[in-house]
Design a protein around this motif. Structure first.
Motif, mmCIF file in Angstrom:
data_model
loop_
_atom_site.group_PDB
_atom_site.id
_atom_site.type_symbol
_atom_site.label_atom_id
_atom_site.label_comp_id
_atom_site.label_asym_id
_atom_site.label_seq_id
_atom_site.Cartn_x
_atom_site.Cartn_y
_atom_site.Cartn_z
ATOM 1 N N VAL A 192 -35.110 -63.958 -56.524
ATOM 2 C CA VAL A 192 -34.035 -63.127 -56.565
ATOM 3 C C VAL A 192 -33.126 -63.339 -57.915
ATOM 4 C CG1 VAL A 192 -31.841 -62.499 -55.390
ATOM 5 C CG2 VAL A 192 -33.759 -63.271 -54.137
ATOM 6 N N ILE A 193 -32.803 -62.279 -58.457
ATOM 7 C CA ILE A 193 -32.216 -62.402 -59.834
ATOM 8 C C ILE A 193 -31.087 -61.163 -59.695
ATOM 9 C CG2 ILE A 193 -32.118 -61.828 -62.372
ATOM 10 C CD1 ILE A 193 -35.178 -62.664 -62.379
ATOM 11 N N ASN A 194 -29.985 -61.683 -59.909
ATOM 12 C CA ASN A 194 -28.740 -60.725 -60.020
ATOM 13 C C ASN A 194 -28.076 -60.376 -61.192
ATOM 14 O OD1 ASN A 194 -27.174 -62.803 -60.089
ATOM 15 N ND2 ASN A 194 -26.140 -62.899 -58.124
ATOM 16 N N GLY A 195 -27.002 -59.614 -61.284
ATOM 17 C CA GLY A 195 -26.395 -59.255 -62.670
ATOM 18 C C GLY A 195 -25.183 -58.407 -62.404
ATOM 19 N N HIS A 196 -24.335 -58.223 -63.046
ATOM 20 C CA HIS A 196 -23.273 -57.470 -62.996
ATOM 21 C C HIS A 196 -23.509 -56.079 -63.271
ATOM 22 C CE1 HIS A 196 -20.453 -60.636 -62.035
ATOM 23 N NE2 HIS A 196 -20.560 -61.383 -63.361
ATOM 24 N N VAL A 197 -22.822 -55.072 -62.590
ATOM 25 C CA VAL A 197 -23.045 -53.715 -63.068
ATOM 26 C C VAL A 197 -21.962 -53.490 -64.314
ATOM 27 C CG1 VAL A 197 -21.380 -52.924 -61.242
ATOM 28 C CG2 VAL A 197 -23.137 -51.446 -61.989
ATOM 29 N N SER A 209 -46.189 -63.699 -48.827
ATOM 30 C CA SER A 209 -47.402 -64.311 -49.151
ATOM 31 C C SER A 209 -47.843 -64.254 -50.894
ATOM 32 C CB SER A 209 -48.483 -64.057 -48.472
ATOM 33 O OG SER A 209 -48.897 -62.482 -48.603
ATOM 34 N N GLY A 210 -47.251 -62.931 -51.435
ATOM 35 C CA GLY A 210 -47.496 -62.810 -52.822
ATOM 36 C C GLY A 210 -46.225 -63.013 -53.594
ATOM 37 N N ALA A 211 -46.272 -62.843 -54.706
ATOM 38 C CA ALA A 211 -45.322 -63.069 -55.472
ATOM 39 C C ALA A 211 -44.470 -61.777 -55.889
ATOM 40 C CB ALA A 211 -45.674 -63.596 -56.875
ATOM 41 N N GLU A 212 -43.115 -61.866 -55.428
ATOM 42 C CA GLU A 212 -42.345 -60.782 -55.565
ATOM 43 C C GLU A 212 -41.082 -60.918 -56.115
ATOM 44 O OE1 GLU A 212 -41.961 -58.138 -51.950
ATOM 45 O OE2 GLU A 212 -44.100 -58.534 -51.241
ATOM 46 N N LEU A 213 -40.305 -59.763 -56.602
ATOM 47 C CA LEU A 213 -39.120 -59.969 -57.321
ATOM 48 C C LEU A 213 -37.949 -59.049 -56.662
ATOM 49 C CD1 LEU A 213 -37.837 -61.172 -60.007
ATOM 50 C CD2 LEU A 213 -38.497 -58.941 -61.014
ATOM 51 N N ARG A 214 -36.796 -59.463 -56.627
ATOM 52 C CA ARG A 214 -35.685 -58.878 -56.191
ATOM 53 C C ARG A 214 -34.533 -58.928 -57.183
ATOM 54 N NH1 ARG A 214 -39.446 -58.204 -52.830
ATOM 55 N NH2 ARG A 214 -39.445 -59.269 -50.872
ATOM 56 N N LEU A 215 -34.251 -57.688 -57.516
ATOM 57 C CA LEU A 215 -33.137 -57.450 -58.565
ATOM 58 C C LEU A 215 -31.890 -56.977 -57.691
ATOM 59 C CD1 LEU A 215 -34.884 -56.121 -61.778
ATOM 60 C CD2 LEU A 215 -34.513 -58.478 -61.130
ATOM 61 N N ILE A 230 -27.127 -52.373 -54.977
ATOM 62 C CA ILE A 230 -28.469 -51.717 -55.365
ATOM 63 C C ILE A 230 -29.497 -52.900 -55.344
ATOM 64 C CG2 ILE A 230 -29.722 -50.474 -57.018
ATOM 65 C CD1 ILE A 230 -27.271 -48.976 -56.055
ATOM 66 N N VAL A 231 -30.674 -52.510 -54.610
ATOM 67 C CA VAL A 231 -31.527 -53.561 -54.557
ATOM 68 C C VAL A 231 -32.854 -53.029 -55.020
ATOM 69 C CG1 VAL A 231 -32.700 -55.320 -52.961
ATOM 70 C CG2 VAL A 231 -30.467 -54.752 -52.566
ATOM 71 N N VAL A 232 -33.504 -53.614 -55.987
ATOM 72 C CA VAL A 232 -34.914 -53.458 -56.423
ATOM 73 C C VAL A 232 -35.993 -54.368 -56.113
ATOM 74 C CG1 VAL A 232 -36.221 -52.903 -58.659
ATOM 75 C CG2 VAL A 232 -33.905 -52.242 -58.547
ATOM 76 N N TYR A 233 -37.078 -53.720 -55.330
ATOM 77 C CA TYR A 233 -37.985 -54.680 -54.999
ATOM 78 C C TYR A 233 -39.274 -54.330 -55.794
ATOM 79 C CZ TYR A 233 -35.284 -54.494 -50.623
ATOM 80 O OH TYR A 233 -34.318 -54.635 -49.649
#
Length: 261
Positions: free
Chosen positions: A165-170, A226-232, A250-253
């Motif tokens: 999980v990586i977040n950031g300001h809008v 089980s796999g490598a995933e990313l959430r922004l 807003i969530v990006v998969y």
């Protein structure tokens, strides 16, 4: 033979605080961890300024229509929430095997994401670390650093098994911030995460949604994979001037589609 999913660091973060029975049909360990997973806000608290043209998607009346069982592709199709019990979206392209986690504690402590690049929306930003406060809320990058993102240090290192999980300001008082254009991403777009061990990971967006902060899809974002995933994650929707906060997230998969180094 089917390989058993690897446990991510998130699954090991709070072993003494498990709450059994929170979510039916989920193993006891995942139940406890998901029930304690920190809300992801991106830090839209006092001090943020509204974007000049914030997204106008509003889902306060979500009960007035039937939510889809899957996360949408984003892009021109728009951003809408999926049902809370919907799984993460399927990979847009073939995935590659996760990067094995370091075997020693020293190597694990040193391995971290260092930079994120998203060509489509011209993001090229350093990655710091964030964790939860005493109230259980996920921290965010400093408001003074518009172009910095924050990796939740108890989620997997990007490229390793599980959801990182990586977040950031809008936005900040100075204007649009690092994830100001995150809502423009769509299925098939690429995200590159650089690591301190020299490895470079490429993730491909599988879906994107806009959700109310009051109904944040905790299981979908934090649930083990089980796999490598990313959430922004960043903020979106209508800006509440009184609360100095956006109403939605807003969530990006994305899934790991290439690695090198």
């Amino acid at each position: 033979m089917t390989e058993q999913p690897q446990k991510s660091p998130l699954n090991k973060a709070l072993p003494g605080l498990l709450i059994a029975g929170s979510l039916a049909g989920v193993g006891a360990v995942m139940v406890g961890l998901l029930s304690l997973a920190p809300p992801v806000d991106d830090g839209s608290g006092p001090g943020l300024a509204a974007m000049d043209q914030p997204s106008t998607v509003q889902i306060e009346n979500a009960g007035a229509f039937v939510l889809p069982p899957t996360v949408g592709p984003g892009g021109k199709s728009g951003l809408t929430p999926a049902r809370l019990d919907a799984p993460p979206p399927l990979a847009a392209v073939p995935t590659v095997a996760p990067i094995p986690a370091p075997k020693t504690k020293v190597a694990k402590a040193k391995t971290k994401p260092s930079r994120i690049k998203i060509p489509k929306i011209k993001v090229n930003a350093p990655i710091g670390q964030v964790t939860v406060d005493i109230k259980g809320n996920l921290g965010t990058p400093p408001l003074t650093k518009q172009n910095q993102t924050g990796w939740y240090r108890f989620s997997p290192v990007p490229g390793e098994a599980g959801p990182s999980v990586i977040n950031g300001h809008v936005s900040t008082r100075k204007g649009p911030a690092v994830f100001a254009r995150l809502s423009e991403l769509a299925k098939g777009d690429h995200i590159y995460v650089y690591r301190s061990d020299g490895k470079v990971t490429r993730f491909t967006v599988s879906g994107i949604e806009q959700v109310s902060k009051s109904t944040f899809p905790t299981k979908r974002v934090y649930g083990n994979t089980s796999g490598a995933e990313l959430r922004l994650v960043t903020c979106g929707g209508v800006f509440n001037k009184g609360a100095h906060s956006y109403q939605d997230n807003i969530v990006v998969y994305a899934t790991l589609s290439k690695k090198k180094g």
